[in-house]
Design an enzyme around this catalytic site. Structure first.
Site, PDB file in Angstrom:
ATOM      1  N   GLY A 104       0.833  -1.196   0.000  1.00  8.35           N
ATOM      2  CA  GLY A 104       0.000   0.000   0.000  1.00  8.35           C
ATOM      3  C   GLY A 104       0.869   1.246   0.000  1.00  8.35           C
ATOM      4  N   GLY A 106       0.108   5.271   0.209  1.00  3.25           N
ATOM      5  CA  GLY A 106      -0.791   6.419   0.227  1.00  3.25           C
ATOM      6  C   GLY A 106       0.037   7.685   0.289  1.00  3.25           C
ATOM      7  N   LYS A 107      -0.629   8.834   0.494  1.00  5.17           N
ATOM      8  CA  LYS A 107       0.151  10.068   0.528  1.00  5.17           C
ATOM      9  C   LYS A 107       0.850  10.232   1.868  1.00  5.17           C
ATOM     10  CE  LYS A 107      -3.834  13.086   1.375  1.00  5.17           C
ATOM     11  NZ  LYS A 107      -4.657  11.980   1.928  1.00  5.17           N
ATOM     12  N   GLU A 108       0.443   9.478   2.874  1.00  8.34           N
ATOM     13  CA  GLU A 108       1.090   9.637   4.175  1.00  8.34           C
ATOM     14  C   GLU A 108       1.610   8.345   4.766  1.00  8.34           C
ATOM     15  OE1 GLU A 108      -1.079  12.017   6.901  1.00  8.34           O
ATOM     16  OE2 GLU A 108      -0.789  13.730   5.572  1.00  8.34           O
ATOM     17  N   LYS A 123       3.298  -0.611   8.720  1.00  7.08           N
ATOM     18  CA  LYS A 123       2.933   0.687   8.149  1.00  7.08           C
ATOM     19  C   LYS A 123       3.910   1.748   8.638  1.00  7.08           C
ATOM     20  CE  LYS A 123      -0.896   4.002   7.813  1.00  7.08           C
ATOM     21  NZ  LYS A 123      -2.333   4.239   8.065  1.00  7.08           N
ATOM     22  N   ASP A 227     -11.562   9.668   8.858  1.00  8.36           N
ATOM     23  CA  ASP A 227     -11.135   9.605   7.438  1.00  8.36           C
ATOM     24  C   ASP A 227     -11.761   8.362   6.814  1.00  8.36           C
ATOM     25  OD1 ASP A 227      -9.833  10.313   5.067  1.00  8.36           O
ATOM     26  OD2 ASP A 227      -8.012   9.199   5.578  1.00  8.36           O
ATOM     27  N   PHE A 231     -12.208   3.600   0.804  1.00  7.89           N
ATOM     28  CA  PHE A 231     -10.771   3.353   0.673  1.00  7.89           C
ATOM     29  C   PHE A 231     -10.168   2.796   1.962  1.00  7.89           C
ATOM     30  CE2 PHE A 231     -11.833   6.593  -2.395  1.00  7.89           C
ATOM     31  CZ  PHE A 231     -11.170   6.163  -3.544  1.00  7.89           C
ATOM     32  N   ASP A 244      -6.596   2.394   8.883  1.00  7.04           N
ATOM     33  CA  ASP A 244      -6.118   3.761   8.651  1.00  7.04           C
ATOM     34  C   ASP A 244      -6.684   4.765   9.661  1.00  7.04           C
ATOM     35  OD1 ASP A 244      -4.719   5.777   7.438  1.00  7.04           O
ATOM     36  OD2 ASP A 244      -5.838   5.762   5.548  1.00  7.04           O
TER      37      ASP A 244
HETATM   38  N1  LIG Z   1      -3.394  -4.304   8.144  1.00  7.46           N
HETATM   39  C1  LIG Z   1      -3.377  -4.313   6.805  1.00  7.46           C
HETATM   40  N2  LIG Z   1      -3.452  -5.466   6.125  1.00  7.46           N
HETATM   41  C2  LIG Z   1      -3.423  -5.476   4.760  1.00  7.46           C
HETATM   42  N3  LIG Z   1      -3.324  -4.380   3.998  1.00  7.46           N
HETATM   43  C3  LIG Z   1      -3.247  -3.189   4.620  1.00  7.46           C
HETATM   44  C4  LIG Z   1      -3.272  -3.086   6.046  1.00  7.46           C
HETATM   45  N4  LIG Z   1      -3.175  -1.777   6.376  1.00  7.46           N
HETATM   46  C5  LIG Z   1      -3.092  -1.102   5.214  1.00  7.46           C
HETATM   47  N5  LIG Z   1      -3.139  -1.936   4.147  1.00  7.46           N
HETATM   48  C6  LIG Z   1      -3.069  -1.570   2.708  1.00  7.46           C
HETATM   49  O1  LIG Z   1      -2.271  -0.405   2.575  1.00  7.46           O
HETATM   50  C7  LIG Z   1      -3.033   0.673   2.032  1.00  7.46           C
HETATM   51  C8  LIG Z   1      -2.643   1.987   2.711  1.00  7.46           C
HETATM   52  O2  LIG Z   1      -2.855   1.883   4.109  1.00  7.46           O
HETATM   53  P1  LIG Z   1      -3.662   2.975   4.926  1.00  7.46           P
HETATM   54  O3  LIG Z   1      -3.614   2.566   6.353  1.00  7.46           O
HETATM   55  O4  LIG Z   1      -5.019   3.155   4.328  1.00  7.46           O
HETATM   56  O5  LIG Z   1      -2.765   4.286   4.758  1.00  7.46           O
HETATM   57  P2  LIG Z   1      -2.859   5.550   3.754  1.00  7.46           P
HETATM   58  O6  LIG Z   1      -4.209   5.534   3.090  1.00  7.46           O
HETATM   59  O7  LIG Z   1      -2.668   6.728   4.640  1.00  7.46           O
HETATM   60  O8  LIG Z   1      -1.735   5.342   2.819  1.00  7.46           O
HETATM   61  C9  LIG Z   1      -4.483   0.275   2.248  1.00  7.46           C
HETATM   62  O9  LIG Z   1      -5.318   0.827   1.269  1.00  7.46           O
HETATM   63  C10 LIG Z   1      -4.433  -1.228   2.152  1.00  7.46           C
HETATM   64  O10 LIG Z   1      -4.479  -1.623   0.795  1.00  7.46           O
HETATM   65 MG   LIG Z   2      -6.041   4.785   3.569  1.00  8.22          MG
END
Ligand SMILES: Nc1ncnc2c1ncn2[C@@H]1O[C@H](COP(=O)(O)OP(=O)(O)O)[C@@H](O)[C@H]1O
Ligand SMILES: [Mg+2]
Length: 290
Positions: A104, A106-108, A123, A227, A231, A244
């Site tokens: 994954g 994202g912007k952050e 993460k 948020d 998504f 998230d």
């Molecule tokens: N615990 C997790 N298990 C599997 N995939 C995850 C998990 N946490 C995040 N992801 C994947 O990573 C992406 C980005 O994580 P997220 O927590 O939404 O951060 P952000 O949107 O700020 O980048 C998610 O859209 C998902 O696809």
């Molecule tokens: Mg997210």
């Protein structure tokens, strides 16, 4: 912030003890300098100038550190270097045994698959200059004069998310929190995908109810996501998981009600557009709060 290469286990394995000594010293000195002069790095590591420069060269080659001659000659840690330090600490603690692929971006945050006792998600919070502004609005305890607000803000963001997961798990369907290190959190790896990318649901009203029940239970635990959207809902078979959480607020936050309404509205709008399942925002919000 600059674009960075994804983390690689090979790069981490290629680091020698002196490389790490310099990288750790640079991390510490970032509290005092925006750009750390090589003399200070040599002093802090008790290496000769020549050795320190050689090590810095290796770190730059591996995209963990930056050099700039302006406003004065100095070195700075970048996100990739910070990620590497967090990863190494997690490995040494025994929390992590292997780093998998990037799942994954994202912007952050960057999210990687990994292997601990079981499969995990790691993460790395990357709160950059741009988004730092909004973090500062929400959290008035960031020191104004810190030299590396992005390190500080990224860490706060990870702490906030870890706190939400710890409060909510297991009553609310969120990933199980496993560990936190610097600006990184380790949590249960969720299978499946996010709702926006998932194939058509078999029973959309049931999934919608599951999500709204989770929002209600989180609210009872004192946590509003802030948020929430398609998504940030993962669906694995017929299990939903809300992900998230760094920007969550409590029910006492001055904008709590507006945040909750926006979360719910995002979900209702998605289900209405994609599945023609319609619910009244007002009624749902009242039942969540009531
Ligand atoms: N615990 C997790 N298990 C599997 N995939 C995850 C998990 N946490 C995040 N992801 C994947 O990573 C992406 C980005 O994580 P997220 O927590 O939404 O951060 P952000 O949107 O700020 O980048 C998610 O859209 C998902 O696809
Ligand atoms: Mg997210």
């Amino acid at each position: 912030m600059m674009e960075e290469m994804p983390l690689s286990a090979d790069v981490i394995r290629s680091l020698q003890p002196y490389d790490l000594r310099v990288l750790l010293a640079l991390e510490r000195l970032m509290h005092r300098f925006e750009w750390v002069p090589v003399e200070d790095l040599a002093g802090a590591t008790r290496l000769s100038l020549k050795e320190a420069e050689y090590r810095l060269g290796r770190l730059i080659e591996r995209d963990l550190v930056r050099f700039d001659a302006v406003p004065y000659r100095g070195y700075a840690l970048i996100f990739n270097g910070l990620d590497t330090l967090a990863l190494r600490a997690l490995t040494r603690r025994g929390t992590l045994r292997a780093l998998g692929s990037l799942i994954g971006e994202g912007k952050e945050a960057l999210v990687y698959e990994g292997l601990g006792v079981a499969p995990v998600a790691i993460k790395f919070h990357h709160v950059g200059q741009r988004s730092f502004q909004s973090v500062r609005l929400n959290r008035d305890y960031i020191p104004e004069r810190t030299h590396c607000p992005w390190i500080f803000a990224s860490r706060l963001s990870a702490e906030a998310e870890f706190e939400a997961l710890s409060r909510l798990y297991p009553r609310v369907p969120v990933p199980e929190p496993i560990a936190m290190e610097r600006h990184a959190i380790v949590m249960e790896l969720i299978g499946g995908t996010t709702l926006n990318r998932a194939a058509d649901l078999d029973h959309p009203p049931v999934v919608l109810d599951d999500i709204l029940n989770a929002v209600q239970e989180a609210y009872r635990q004192g946590v509003i996501h802030n948020d929430l959207s398609e998504f940030n809902v993962m669906i694995d078979g017929d299990r939903i998981v809300l992900i998230d959480w760094p920007q969550w607020v409590g029910p006492d936050h001055p904008n709590a009600r507006a945040c909750l309404e926006r979360d719910i509205n995002n979900i209702l709008t998605f289900f209405s557009r994609k599945y023609r399942v319609n619910r009244s925002l007002k009624q749902v919000v009242e039942s969540v709060v009531g």
